[in-house]
Design a protein around this motif. Structure first.
Motif, PDB file in Angstrom:
ATOM      1  N   LEU A   1     -27.398  29.777  18.463  1.00 24.83           N
ATOM      2  CA  LEU A   1     -26.660  29.350  17.276  1.00 24.83           C
ATOM      3  C   LEU A   1     -25.638  28.328  17.732  1.00 24.83           C
ATOM      4  N   LYS A   2     -25.712  27.120  17.169  1.00 25.86           N
ATOM      5  CA  LYS A   2     -24.810  26.059  17.608  1.00 25.86           C
ATOM      6  C   LYS A   2     -24.279  25.262  16.439  1.00 25.86           C
ATOM      7  N   GLN A   3     -23.125  24.684  16.668  1.00 28.30           N
ATOM      8  CA  GLN A   3     -22.524  23.756  15.707  1.00 28.30           C
ATOM      9  C   GLN A   3     -23.389  22.508  15.690  1.00 28.30           C
ATOM     10  N   SER A   4     -23.708  22.009  14.471  1.00 29.28           N
ATOM     11  CA  SER A   4     -24.586  20.840  14.395  1.00 29.28           C
ATOM     12  C   SER A   4     -23.954  19.669  13.658  1.00 29.28           C
ATOM     13  N   SER A   5     -22.652  19.704  13.466  1.00 25.95           N
ATOM     14  CA  SER A   5     -21.987  18.576  12.813  1.00 25.95           C
ATOM     15  C   SER A   5     -20.572  18.441  13.351  1.00 25.95           C
ATOM     16  N   LYS A   6     -19.958  17.342  13.005  1.00 27.12           N
ATOM     17  CA  LYS A   6     -18.548  17.157  13.315  1.00 27.12           C
ATOM     18  C   LYS A   6     -17.722  17.864  12.255  1.00 27.12           C
ATOM     19  N   TYR A   7     -16.445  18.013  12.513  1.00 25.45           N
ATOM     20  CA  TYR A   7     -15.528  18.648  11.576  1.00 25.45           C
ATOM     21  C   TYR A   7     -15.503  17.886  10.256  1.00 25.45           C
ATOM     22  N   SER A   8     -15.507  18.624   9.163  1.00 20.65           N
ATOM     23  CA  SER A   8     -15.388  18.040   7.827  1.00 20.65           C
ATOM     24  C   SER A   8     -14.113  18.577   7.182  1.00 20.65           C
ATOM     25  N   ASN A   9     -13.410  17.732   6.461  1.00 22.92           N
ATOM     26  CA  ASN A   9     -12.214  18.195   5.752  1.00 22.92           C
ATOM     27  C   ASN A   9     -12.568  19.178   4.641  1.00 22.92           C
ATOM     28  N   SER A  10     -13.808  19.129   4.174  1.00 20.42           N
ATOM     29  CA  SER A  10     -14.274  20.039   3.132  1.00 20.42           C
ATOM     30  C   SER A  10     -14.989  21.226   3.768  1.00 20.42           C
ATOM     31  N   ILE A  11     -15.005  22.338   3.048  1.00 23.89           N
ATOM     32  CA  ILE A  11     -15.783  23.497   3.483  1.00 23.89           C
ATOM     33  C   ILE A  11     -17.252  23.187   3.194  1.00 23.89           C
ATOM     34  N   ILE A  12     -18.096  23.257   4.227  1.00 21.10           N
ATOM     35  CA  ILE A  12     -19.507  22.892   4.041  1.00 21.10           C
ATOM     36  C   ILE A  12     -20.478  24.029   4.356  1.00 21.10           C
ATOM     37  N   SER A  13     -20.000  25.121   4.932  1.00 25.84           N
ATOM     38  CA  SER A  13     -20.920  26.188   5.331  1.00 25.84           C
ATOM     39  C   SER A  13     -20.237  27.542   5.191  1.00 25.84           C
ATOM     40  N   THR A  14     -20.694  28.348   4.214  1.00 20.52           N
ATOM     41  CA  THR A  14     -20.141  29.700   4.053  1.00 20.52           C
ATOM     42  C   THR A  14     -21.240  30.752   3.931  1.00 20.52           C
ATOM     43  N   ASN A  15     -22.502  30.339   3.935  1.00 21.70           N
ATOM     44  CA  ASN A  15     -23.609  31.293   3.812  1.00 21.70           C
ATOM     45  C   ASN A  15     -23.852  32.019   5.127  1.00 21.70           C
ATOM     46  N   ASN A  16     -24.317  33.275   5.028  1.00 18.72           N
ATOM     47  CA  ASN A  16     -24.698  34.030   6.222  1.00 18.72           C
ATOM     48  C   ASN A  16     -25.812  33.309   6.957  1.00 18.72           C
ATOM     49  N   ILE A  17     -25.712  33.308   8.264  1.00 21.35           N
ATOM     50  CA  ILE A  17     -26.749  32.737   9.125  1.00 21.35           C
ATOM     51  C   ILE A  17     -27.253  33.873  10.002  1.00 21.35           C
ATOM     52  N   LEU A  18     -28.527  34.202   9.846  1.00 19.61           N
ATOM     53  CA  LEU A  18     -29.122  35.277  10.625  1.00 19.61           C
ATOM     54  C   LEU A  18     -29.813  34.698  11.851  1.00 19.61           C
ATOM     55  N   VAL A  19     -29.518  35.267  13.008  1.00 19.59           N
ATOM     56  CA  VAL A  19     -30.141  34.861  14.261  1.00 19.59           C
ATOM     57  C   VAL A  19     -31.115  35.962  14.650  1.00 19.59           C
ATOM     58  N   GLY A  20     -32.373  35.595  14.829  1.00 24.12           N
ATOM     59  CA  GLY A  20     -33.429  36.545  15.152  1.00 24.12           C
ATOM     60  C   GLY A  20     -34.669  36.198  14.362  1.00 24.12           C
ATOM     61  N   ASP A  21     -35.632  37.124  14.345  1.00 28.34           N
ATOM     62  CA  ASP A  21     -36.852  36.914  13.566  1.00 28.34           C
ATOM     63  C   ASP A  21     -37.500  38.258  13.266  1.00 28.34           C
ATOM     64  N   GLY A  22     -38.691  38.208  12.681  1.00 27.70           N
ATOM     65  CA  GLY A  22     -39.380  39.435  12.299  1.00 27.70           C
ATOM     66  C   GLY A  22     -39.800  40.298  13.472  1.00 27.70           C
TER      67      GLY A  22
END
Length: 122
Positions: free
Chosen positions: A66-87
């Motif tokens: 799991l890694k950061q993929s953008s530069k800092y934004s003054n706006s909130i751009i990501s608040t959804n759960n991110i699941l790491v793993g698979d079936g």
């Protein structure tokens, strides 16, 4: 790089003098997981297994980053759960960006490796 992320390194040990050379591979890593399918089970640690078992029975290795993929934004751009793993291995990490983390985009990198040529002639 934001707080609470890390840099992933590759380490090369000299066969001549034992010196250790670090080479950065990836920055802004929030989480890193490796799962191994040995026999019919998935393992996050192989420390209780013998080298012979690992070499002769490893079928798949899965890596999740799991890694950061953008530069800092003054706006909130990501608040959804991110699941790491698979079936196969299940959920290894559930990350919900909040605070400063929500001002970045996040990406999960998944790699599946099928080991070849290990355990032969043993």
């Amino acid at each position: 790089m934001i707080q609470n992320t890390y840099e992933l390194y590759r380490s090369v040990i000299s066969q001549n003098d034992g010196s250790n050379t670090l080479m950065p591979l990836l920055d802004c890593v929030k989480a890193f997981f490796v799962e191994s399918k040995i026999g019919n089970n998935w393992y996050s640690s192989t420390s209780n297994l013998t080298p012979n078992t690992i070499n002769s029975q490893t079928q798949l290795i899965k890596v999740f980053i799991l890694k950061q993929s953008s530069k800092y934004s003054n706006s909130i751009i990501s608040t959804n759960n991110i699941l790491v793993g698979d079936g196969d291995v299940g959920t290894l990490y559930n990350f919900k960006p909040s605070g400063i983390d929500s001002h970045y985009e996040w990406k999960v990198i998944k790699m599946t490796i099928k080991p070849m040529n290990i355990g032969q002639n043993q």
